[in-house]
Design a protein around this motif. Sequence first.
Motif, short mmCIF file in Angstrom:
data_model
loop_
_atom_site.label_atom_id
_atom_site.label_comp_id
_atom_site.label_asym_id
_atom_site.label_seq_id
_atom_site.Cartn_x
_atom_site.Cartn_y
_atom_site.Cartn_z
N SER A 53 -3.32 -39.47 -61.05
CA SER A 53 -1.87 -39.51 -61.22
C SER A 53 -1.21 -39.36 -59.85
O SER A 53 -1.87 -39.06 -58.86
N ARG A 54 0.09 -39.55 -59.81
CA ARG A 54 0.80 -39.43 -58.54
C ARG A 54 0.91 -37.98 -58.07
O ARG A 54 1.33 -37.71 -56.95
N HIS A 55 0.54 -37.06 -58.93
CA HIS A 55 0.69 -35.64 -58.61
C HIS A 55 -0.54 -35.03 -57.95
O HIS A 55 -0.55 -33.84 -57.64
N VAL A 56 -1.59 -35.84 -57.75
CA VAL A 56 -2.82 -35.33 -57.13
C VAL A 56 -3.18 -36.22 -55.95
O VAL A 56 -2.56 -37.26 -55.70
N THR A 57 -4.21 -35.81 -55.20
CA THR A 57 -4.65 -36.59 -54.06
C THR A 57 -4.95 -38.03 -54.47
O THR A 57 -5.51 -38.29 -55.54
N GLN A 58 -4.59 -38.97 -53.60
CA GLN A 58 -4.81 -40.39 -53.89
C GLN A 58 -6.15 -40.90 -53.37
O GLN A 58 -6.37 -42.12 -53.33
N ARG A 59 -7.02 -39.99 -52.98
CA ARG A 59 -8.39 -40.41 -52.65
C ARG A 59 -9.00 -41.06 -53.89
O ARG A 59 -9.00 -40.49 -54.98
N GLU A 189 6.80 -32.63 -63.91
CA GLU A 189 6.78 -33.81 -63.04
C GLU A 189 7.90 -33.75 -62.00
O GLU A 189 7.68 -34.05 -60.83
N SER A 190 9.08 -33.34 -62.42
CA SER A 190 10.21 -33.22 -61.49
C SER A 190 9.93 -32.16 -60.44
O SER A 190 10.25 -32.33 -59.25
N TYR A 191 9.33 -31.07 -60.88
CA TYR A 191 9.01 -29.99 -59.95
C TYR A 191 8.01 -30.46 -58.90
O TYR A 191 8.18 -30.19 -57.70
#
Length: 365
Positions: A53-59, A189-191
């Motif tokens: 997801s966009r909330h974690v590392t994009q590796r 998500e906003s946070y």
Amino acid sequence: MSGNTFGTLFAVTNFGESHGPAIGCVIDGCPPGMALSEEDIQPDLDRRRPGTSRHVTQRQEEDRVEILSGVYEGQTTGTPICLLIRNTDQRSKDYSEIAQTFRPGHADYSYLQKYGVRDPRGGGRSSARLTAPMVAAGAVAKKWLAQKYGMLVRGCMTQIGEIVIPFESWDHVPNNPFFAPVADVSALESYMDSLRKAGDSCGARIRVTASGVPPGLGEPLYDKLDADIAWAMMGINAVKGVDIGAGFASVAQRGTTHGDSMTPQGFRSNNAGGVLGGISTGQDLDVSIAVKPTSSIISPRETINMQGQATEVVTKGRHDPCVGIRATPIAEAMLALVVMEHALRQRAQNADVNPPLAPIRSSFL
């Protein structure tokens, strides 16, 4: 380098580095005759893997597990099981600028002081990437425990940063990237979006439980089940605190409240977290862990370099603004590994014990 093997009867030896060719583990002591394939292990690795997801590392790591030994014609043989996970998306150049400095909150300084050398690429052995092999081993333990006892190990996030997450249902946990037990995660998500924009990070609180645990697991005085659970949870990267049952809330409780009353129908509460005197009661094991804020952030911070001179560091690369988001399957795995170890100990020493009283569970659930 010692300290890489977890357990004795169900021993898991972890190997590899964050930016090496592969990571993995060797499981020694898995009972023979259990059906096992990569498909039994992969779902838990998919829950933990980066880039989901966009909330974690994009590796972008598939974290595909390979069983190299210990399984023949789909069954465990009782010999060591080697599990391999290849690294495919390393970007070591992201760490070239910090090779001569120390990142606050990381193990750079302590590793150098201990070994006289360190691997700056993603932290090397200190990287949370090394939790993947433990998740794989935990999946093996989960399957055996489920077949033997009907045991279910599961976890969820109960707090992220300042936001306390109420418990609605376990059914919500698989349906959002936070492992949150709520239907609506828009506030979370906003946070996280605001946190990322600020170049900062936050911590989290994770709850993990095991139901269907037989009574009698754990050994006094210094191999208590809850002591081993706390030790295992503190072995997870970034964990700074462990609660079992009421945990630190027990400080404010009275004896009339904290002691879990017993009736013929079961326990009235579970402030003990499923453990009394270091031995399981048959109630759910109930554990919470505190995960610190991610140390790798893009905000400049004071530090020193290899010459001991004052400087400033900015950690570039792909990092989780909250490492706690992916910690739930890791905590589940470590709890399963501890219970597996103690289940095998109990089978070895006390398999012939017949208690005069039938087990009771919880009557308040």
